[in-house]
Design an enzyme around this catalytic site. Sequence first.
Site, PDB file in Angstrom:
ATOM      1  N   CYS A  39       0.816  -1.200   0.000  1.00 30.92           N
ATOM      2  CA  CYS A  39       0.000   0.000   0.000  1.00 30.92           C
ATOM      3  C   CYS A  39       0.865   1.272   0.000  1.00 30.92           C
ATOM      4  CB  CYS A  39      -0.945   0.090   1.193  1.00 30.92           C
ATOM      5  SG  CYS A  39      -1.816  -1.454   1.504  1.00 30.92           S
ATOM      6  N   LYS A  74       3.830  -3.121  -7.782  1.00 27.19           N
ATOM      7  CA  LYS A  74       5.217  -2.907  -8.220  1.00 27.19           C
ATOM      8  C   LYS A  74       6.203  -3.093  -7.075  1.00 27.19           C
ATOM      9  CE  LYS A  74       8.268  -0.995 -11.228  1.00 27.19           C
ATOM     10  NZ  LYS A  74       8.669  -2.208 -11.939  1.00 27.19           N
TER      11      LYS A  74
END
Length: 618
Positions: A2, A613
Amino acid sequence: MCGIIGYIGDNVEQNLIAGLEKLEYRGYDSAGMVIKRENDFEVYKSIGAVENLKNKVTRRNCDFKEGTKNVVTNNNLDNDKMKNQDDKETQTQSDFSLGIAHTRWATHGKISLENCHPHFSSQKDVALVHNGIIENFETLKNELLKQGCNFYGETDSEVVAKLIAKLDINSLRRTIKKLEGSFAIVLISKNNDNLFFAKNKSPLYVAVGESCAMVASDPSCFVGKAAEYYSLEDGEYGKISLKEVVFYDKNDKIIEKKAQNLDFRYINEEKSGYEHFMIKEIYQSRIALENIIKRYQEDEIKDILKKVKQSMFDRVYFIGCGTAYHAGLIGESFMRNSFNIDIFSSIASEFQNKNYCIDENSLCIFLSQSGETADTLSALEYCRLKGAKILTITNTEYSTMALKSDYCLPICAGQEKSVASTKAYFAQCIVLYILKKYLQGKDYIEPLKNLKKQLDFGDDNILKPLARNLSSYDKVFFIGRGNDYITAKEASLKLKEITYIFSSALASGELKHGTLALIDENVLVVVVATDEKLFNKTLNNAYEIKTRGGKLALFTSIPLDEIAREKFDYVVKINQTIQEFMPIQTILQLQKIAYFTAVIKGINPDKPRNLAKSVTVE
Ligand code: F6R
């Protein structure tokens, strides 16, 4: 994982959205924000990418009569109310305000609006965004349940929000002392105009601009807003307003922190006419190479290389995850062919299970585009404790891994936005080549300049039909020998992650030891063969596949005679370079094959499902 951001200043929604767009590489399962306006909270939440949240906020700005059904004001946090609320009365103003926002990669709890951040205290007057994992959340939740606390979702983050009744520095301190695990949190309250923050094992940065103050998971969020930023250490916490920032250390003492310059080189955030970041980034390998050639002639970098060379070591380890691990395999191959010492490479998550002999004579080389990958970071800390010298090769010079290393070599690739790592792999391999050449006392600039002239991104008229054909298969294998096997591994990872086609890489010689049983006319095998010495053996393995009905695509730099040519359904020619560069030359076209296949299948290659990512959980 996050990404989190807090912002105080004007145009708070736009600035929070702009920050979330920069943080989206950390996850895109859902996004949300809360803005404090006139002692109330305006909440926006949406499933999926930040784009969805942005649309929701923008629609509201343009024509609030159409309404955004999921806007919540005051205490209305129940999901049914969230869905039905008419928000005609809550007009958006672009005045000074404060807010926090979050982009999520789901760990605890399904992808839903209930689990989407921000999360709220029981009285709904404190809001929190969280990155990390609270390991003791179940114990804490049980205690809160016993006290009669209600939960609307399943996340560990909501538990932290519920631990706070009234937000001030004392309650923040008391709360974080109860938490085990990793967290970067930012909180706001209806009752004051501060952002409160705390950090442990998840990155968090603070910046003060001329007319704004910010806290975020990544200092790239501050670009254009502040000239300097503060990097928080584990256990630190504090509060920030437009007037002042106060930091506390882990022993609860107020501390002065030294600001760092916000030096963002190689930043380029636009698609610049490309349909996706991935294809743009594949082509940017050339720019990465140019950046490296320039930067690695500077004294600053030569000094680092010199220090690495001077540190005595008799064992070298290459450690990374996924694509970065594959770059480590290339590093291992470079070193093995040049030095007579023990050299190993390992997937970061397995490194500590192998009981390697690590001591002060070991050089541990960590590869990471982001410099934040939790598995790699954990292996790095393990090696530090064992007294090894730590070298990090990264695209993120301010990252946690860079800061925790003895030496850091940048890969100068510029921000990589697409989830699939492309130019970073290319650039990591180039830096590994430089390292080897430097340790050998040889020139690396001329060979790199030659490579620049020889770079081969292939012919789309050949690659696209192959991708079309490939998109119809359910199973694809990649095979190769030597460095071509490493290329096969990386090509296979790229294909599976963005096309969802099952794919696996094998050393060519291994096929006949089991996997050949899977070969029939429904299987495509991509053969990577760029090493003259290994070529004939690899071709023989390819023919064994042909004999069993499998389809063949060959990626080669070696001329084929007519008889050999006929055995292959596709042949992709690769420009010859010196042998050491062939893995990075060859991967360019294989990355493009994966990209074209994803596009043909209608998948957004920049945001493959279930992935993020930057993987900041172990
Ligand atoms: C694959 C990919 C991942 C990353 C891995 C490590 O295309 O991008 O396998 O290589 O998650 O990430 P970093 O390099 O940031 O440590």
